[in-house]
Motif scaffolding. Structure first.
Motif, PDB file in Angstrom:
ATOM      1  N   ARG C 258       0.826  -1.225   0.000  1.00 56.00           N
ATOM      2  CA  ARG C 258       0.000   0.000   0.000  1.00 56.00           C
ATOM      3  C   ARG C 258       0.843   1.250   0.000  1.00 56.00           C
ATOM      4  O   ARG C 258       0.576   2.201  -0.732  1.00 56.00           O
ATOM      5  CB  ARG C 258      -0.929  -0.017   1.189  1.00 56.00           C
ATOM      6  N   ASN C 259       1.892   1.219   0.832  1.00 60.66           N
ATOM      7  CA  ASN C 259       2.728   2.414   0.863  1.00 60.66           C
ATOM      8  C   ASN C 259       3.500   2.589  -0.427  1.00 60.66           C
ATOM      9  O   ASN C 259       3.684   3.712  -0.909  1.00 60.66           O
ATOM     10  CB  ASN C 259       3.688   2.325   2.042  1.00 60.66           C
ATOM     11  N   ALA C 260       3.916   1.468  -0.975  1.00 66.09           N
ATOM     12  CA  ALA C 260       4.664   1.560  -2.224  1.00 66.09           C
ATOM     13  C   ALA C 260       3.790   2.149  -3.318  1.00 66.09           C
ATOM     14  O   ALA C 260       4.257   2.905  -4.159  1.00 66.09           O
ATOM     15  CB  ALA C 260       5.157   0.185  -2.630  1.00 66.09           C
ATOM     16  N   ALA C 261       2.498   1.778  -3.315  1.00 68.93           N
ATOM     17  CA  ALA C 261       1.623   2.255  -4.385  1.00 68.93           C
ATOM     18  C   ALA C 261       1.571   3.772  -4.398  1.00 68.93           C
ATOM     19  O   ALA C 261       1.672   4.407  -5.462  1.00 68.93           O
ATOM     20  CB  ALA C 261       0.227   1.674  -4.199  1.00 68.93           C
ATOM     21  N   THR C 262       1.451   4.345  -3.201  1.00 73.81           N
ATOM     22  CA  THR C 262       1.365   5.808  -3.178  1.00 73.81           C
ATOM     23  C   THR C 262       2.687   6.434  -3.577  1.00 73.81           C
ATOM     24  O   THR C 262       2.732   7.425  -4.316  1.00 73.81           O
ATOM     25  CB  THR C 262       0.951   6.303  -1.782  1.00 73.81           C
ATOM     26  N   ARG C 263       3.780   5.849  -3.122  1.00 74.37           N
ATOM     27  CA  ARG C 263       5.071   6.455  -3.476  1.00 74.37           C
ATOM     28  C   ARG C 263       5.321   6.361  -4.960  1.00 74.37           C
ATOM     29  O   ARG C 263       5.843   7.277  -5.586  1.00 74.37           O
ATOM     30  CB  ARG C 263       6.212   5.768  -2.716  1.00 74.37           C
TER      31      ARG C 263
END
Lengths: 296, 246, 415
Positions: C258-263
């Protein structure tokens, strides 16, 4: 071959056994170890066979391809051998470790199959000069228990027997180019006649005597061995190639004896193999065995 | 975005008649060969893999920790089109690395210092999920060799159909038809993932379901493998009376 | 992951490993970043179309895209060809004899292939000129110039930027004649994309359950597991690779995802912005970067992630113009015996209150880290992205916090 460490005492023991015509496992000099043969294991290949000769385990797959024939021999098909020594057999075969052994086997097989009298290449021809079948005989050595040449040639012959070449029809297009249509029906196929296909017989010289089907330990004890390729034609055994391995020398008479022995054994083997293969072919439908292949 | 073809029919069946969560038929056998210390044969549908384990033996290089050495090789007749080189190409080296990673998570390496364990995998017939079946066969071979494992390490593949239904255990045709492909190597009881690989693309919302599907597949496979090991023990132990050990 | 690499790199020996593991357990990193903070990404475009140099801290990757006319593969007669070539060259790190397929280059190659080729990011059918006869063959050469951890991210960013920057010549095919136009005759055409993928890397250690993002070489070598995720701007997962000796559970992977998606989304936006800036510069006829040294050295033409993305958030900012890249975080040095430096990220701008170094709070602290608002930022200030810390407790990524208008934060939390 796979490295087997033997002490001097063990070697002497084996030598004495051979002299008395009673080898370590009770065989005579002319006996083969029990064999187990199965065909049609690999469905991706056009033909396949698995041979188990005591400890030696060989799996052969035959794949077919349409290719342009050699311009020097426009009526002949092509045959290509490939031997892969799997690391399953011994860790020394990891990576490129088994390439020397593989090369040796390929050469002996090529030698044996070279003559058109041994293998009828004309059956592989589709359109002379334009298209022919190319068979890739891929041999996978899964376990090394001595006597690789014999096992490999037996398995290759069985795989060739099992090979189903799809039926090909040709249509004539303009400008003399023929178009080939390969039948999709898996049962619409032609088989290759394997009567004259050669078998390799290793005759090993241990001490002063010659024996066939050496086990791994006996191979270490021998100085030299002759690989005889025997091809049957009209019920008679013909020599289709010979090959000397090992670093020793042989007397002329010994050589002659070995060749004769090889031919006799080869004839016998061939007859048995054909019988086995025919039996195997009849095991269809309800007679099919429950477990096949490696699950046995 | 799933592939070009719809992998599920209207009745909810896949190309080979399976339901989305069904695995292919698994058959396995331990102790196929005598020369290696441990060997196993595994069939999952049409994919057939042989694994052999040698070890633990003396390490070739001086290392204080245990070395796990793998080799992944595919027979030249294993694929529909003849494969030119059985091993040494990029794909095989990649799989070899993944095997090493996954198995080092499973083997109790602290028990084998300064030793080397060789695991050789040979794919006889490749019909999808090659790496997964190879890893499962390797686990069985390690058990046959008597090497201590933390747990069964099992791998399973999963995919997503066009209508976003997760599929377990994909075959070769489903692989090449362009749908996403996820391979998970997990320790099922601990519910931990040792290795995960995914290609093609799908939306992150589906990621969790697909991973869960693969993990469920892993658990099923683990039960099958455990049953096979117990049967093998029974068979082996009946001679010397340790059959009822487990 | 790289089990057979040599021992000359930081992080290979046992004491280093133990040290790093302990540090991670205490939620501390050697360069002062938090566990969910990334290094700054700097892009420099070269004078040729399709040449890009990327630096993330000390990791430097140079990518070049070239094209040529060729014949298509027989199995795909109306698709162009896409070839990816990764070159680690031994320049990247000390090593003994490089084998043809060593593990590092294998994983990098495999990742790039999966991210760009398997997920079909470039529209290959648009590269077809005449089916079965003439297609464009695109060749991407990725050269790793220095390896300080996290090669994957740097390479994917470099590849994507180079592909997006690249322009191919226009071509007509009429009456069996192929005519390729030069730049003077007709403008070059950019490539068509189906989607834009980039990757994010996480490292996991046995001592702590928390993944750290964007590892340096020391952290990467001492890691037990590495997770690499690539997302595109539509939040679709393009490739995933997780493996190592420390098994992880699904929750960790989902969090990272999830965090990677936003980054990734913000990275793609950054590349787009950088591209538009570069285009402006070319239109203005600015002197372009010449030569390799100029490309990778400290030049005026670096476009920094922090600055561009920070600019996006600030309404008051004047139109962004090229600035010297300001190193707003002290980069870590991958030395062997590194004393854990809890340095406060320094800034060159005119004075602002330093961040309180409560940046070492465990990951479920987020809002408290908003900096003490300082006075009006100068135009030179590097703006950070608003806090977005990775929160394990809630499974949702926190919404982007807008910068209070004038505040500056030094803690860049790029997850």
């Amino acid at each position: 071959m796979a490295y087997v460490a033997l002490s001097e005492a063990e070697k002497t023991y084996i030598l004495h056994g051979v002299e008395d015509d009673f080898r370590c496992d009770g065989r005579s000099r002319r006996d083969y170890r029990p064999m187990d043969l199965e065909t049609g294991l690999v469905s991706n290949a056009s033909g396949s066979a698995r041979l188990r000769l005591a400890n030696t385990d060989i799996l052969v797959g035959v794949k077919t391809e349409i290719d342009v024939p050699n311009p020097l021999t426009p009526e002949f098909g092509k045959l290509e051998f490939f031997v892969d020594c799997s690391a399953n057999a011994t860790p020394e075969f990891e990576g490129r470790g088994g390439s020397d052994l593989a090369q040796e086997l390929i050469l002996s097989l090529q030698n044996a199959y070279e003559s058109p009298l041994a293998f009828d290449y004309r059956t592989l021809c589709l359109i002379p000069g334009q298209q022919c079948w190319k068979l890739y005989i891929d041999i996978l050595i899964l376990e090394c228990g001595g006597n690789l040449h014999d096992a490999v040639s037996l398995a290759a012959k069985a795989a060739l027997f099992n090979t189903k070449l799809p039926r090909v029809t040709a249509t004539m297009l303009d400008a003399g180019i023929t178009d080939l249509i390969i039948s999709d029906n898996p049962y619409d196929c032609t088989r290759i006649s394997i009567e004259t296909v050669p078998l390799l017989v290793t005759v090993c010289k241990v001490g002063d005597y010659c024996l066939v089907d050496p086990s791994a330990e006996e191979e270490v004890c021998s100085t030299v061995s002759v690989v005889v390729s025997v091809s049957m034609r009209d019920g008679q055994a013909f020599l289709s190639g010979t090959h000397l391995t090992g670093g020793g020398a042989m007397h002329r008479d010994t050589m002659r004896n070995c060749l004769e022995l090889g031919l006799a054994i080869g004839e016998h083997l061939d007859r048995l193999l054909t019988k086995m293969l025919n039996l195997e072919q009849e095991r269809v439908g309800p007679k099919r065995p429950q477990t096949i292949g490696f699950l046995k | 975005m799933a592939g070009k073809y719809e992998l599920l029919s209207e009745q909810g069946l896949r190309l080979d008649g399976r339901r989305p969560h069904e695995l292919r038929r698994i058959k396995c056998k331990l102790g196929v060969f005598e020369q290696p210390d441990g060997s196993a044969y595994m069939e999952q549908g049409n994919t057939k893999v042989l694994a052999a384990v040698y070890g633990p033996h003396q390490a070739k290089s001086k290392h204080t920790e245990s070395i796990i050495n793998c080799q992944y090789s595919q027979a030249t007749f294993s694929t529909a089109e003849r494969k030119y080189r059985p091993r040494g190409d990029r794909k095989s080296l990649e799989f070899k690395m993944y095997l090493q990673q996954a198995l080092s998570a499973a083997i109790k390496s602290e028990l084998y210092p300064r030793s080397q364990i060789d695991i050789y995998v040979e794919v006889l017939q490749a019909d999808g999920a090659n790496y997964a079946v190879a890893l499962n066969a390797a686990t069985l071979a390690l058990i046959d060799a008597g090497i201590c494992l933390n747990e069964f390490i099992v791998a399973c593949t999963a995919s997503l159909s066009k209508s976003n239904i997760p599929l377990t255990d994909i075959s070769h045709f489903e692989e090449v038809s362009g749908g996403p492909k996820l391979t998970v190597a997990a320790l099922p009881t601990a519910e931990k993932i040792a290795f995960l690989e995914m290609s093609e693309r799908f939306h992150i919302d589906h990621l969790e379901t697909v991973i869960e599907t693969a993990m469920a597949g892993c658990r099923e496979i683990r039960d099958i493998l455990e049953a096979a090991v117990k049967e093998h023990l029974l068979h082996m132990g009946s001679a010397s009376d340790f059959a009822k050990v487990c | 992951m790289f089990m057979n690499s040599n021992l000359f790199e930081p992080g290979k020996s046992k004491p280093e490993r133990n040290f790093v593991q302990l540090a991670v357990k205490q939620n501390q990193r050697f360069d002062g970043r938090r566990s969910n903070e990334c290094r700054d990404v700097e892009l420099t475009f070269g004078s040729d179309w399709g040449t890009v140099a990327v630096s993330m801290g000390d990791t430097k990757v140079l990518t070049r895209v070239t094209c040529d006319m060729g014949t298509p593969a027989t199995s795909r007669p109306n698709e162009g060809k896409f070839q990816l070539n990764v070159n680690l060259a031994g320049v990247a790190f000390l090593d003994e004899l490089q084998t043809t397929h060593d593990q590092r280059s294998l994983t990098l190659n495999s990742l790039l292939e999966r991210t760009f080729r398997s997920s079909r990011s470039v529209d290959l059918e648009s590269l077809c000129v005449a089916a079965e006869h003439h297609v464009w063959c695109i060749r991407v050469d990725v050269n790793v110039l220095n390896h300080d951890g996290n090669l994957y991210d740097a390479s994917t960013i470099a590849t994507l930027a180079a592909l997006m920057h690249f322009r191919r010549p226009d071509v007509t095919f009429a009456d069996d004649k192929l005519r390729i136009y030069t730049e003077k005759e007709r403008d070059f055409i950019p490539l068509l994309f189906l989607h834009y993928p980039v990757s994010v890397t996480y490292c996991i250690y046995k001592s702590s359950w928390q993944p750290i993002v964007d590892p340096t070489l020391l952290e990467e070598n001492a890691a037990d597991s590495v997770i690499v995720l690539s997302f595109n701007s539509y939040q679709e997962l393009c490739s995933l690779n997780a493996g190592g000796t420390a098994p992880t559970n699904v929750r960790t992977i989902m969090q990272c995802a999830r965090n990677a998606a936003t980054r990734c989304k913000s990275l793609v936006d950054f590349i787009r912005k950088a591209l538009s800036l570069d285009e402006e510069r070319r239109l203005q006829g600015d002197r372009l970067v010449d030569g390799l040294v100029a490309l990778i050295g400290n030049t005026q033409h670096k476009l920094s992630f922090n600055k561009l993305m920070g600019y996006k958030k600030q309404e008051q900012q004047p139109t962004p113009s090229d600035k010297m890249e300001l190193e707003n975080e002290s980069s870590e040095e991958p030395e062997v015996e590194e004393i854990e430096a809890k340095e406060e990220p320094s800034k060159e701008e005119t004075g602002e209150a330093p961040m309180d170094s409560s940046g070492w709070l465990p990951q479920d602290e987020d809002s408290q880290e908003l900096p003490i608002p300082s006075e009006a930022s100068t135009s030179n200030a590097g703006k950070g992205k608003p806090n977005r810390s990775k929160n394990k407790a809630n499974k949702k990524p926190l919404p982007k916090k807008q910068n209070h208008s004038d505040s500056e934060e030094e803690a860049r939390q790029f997850i």
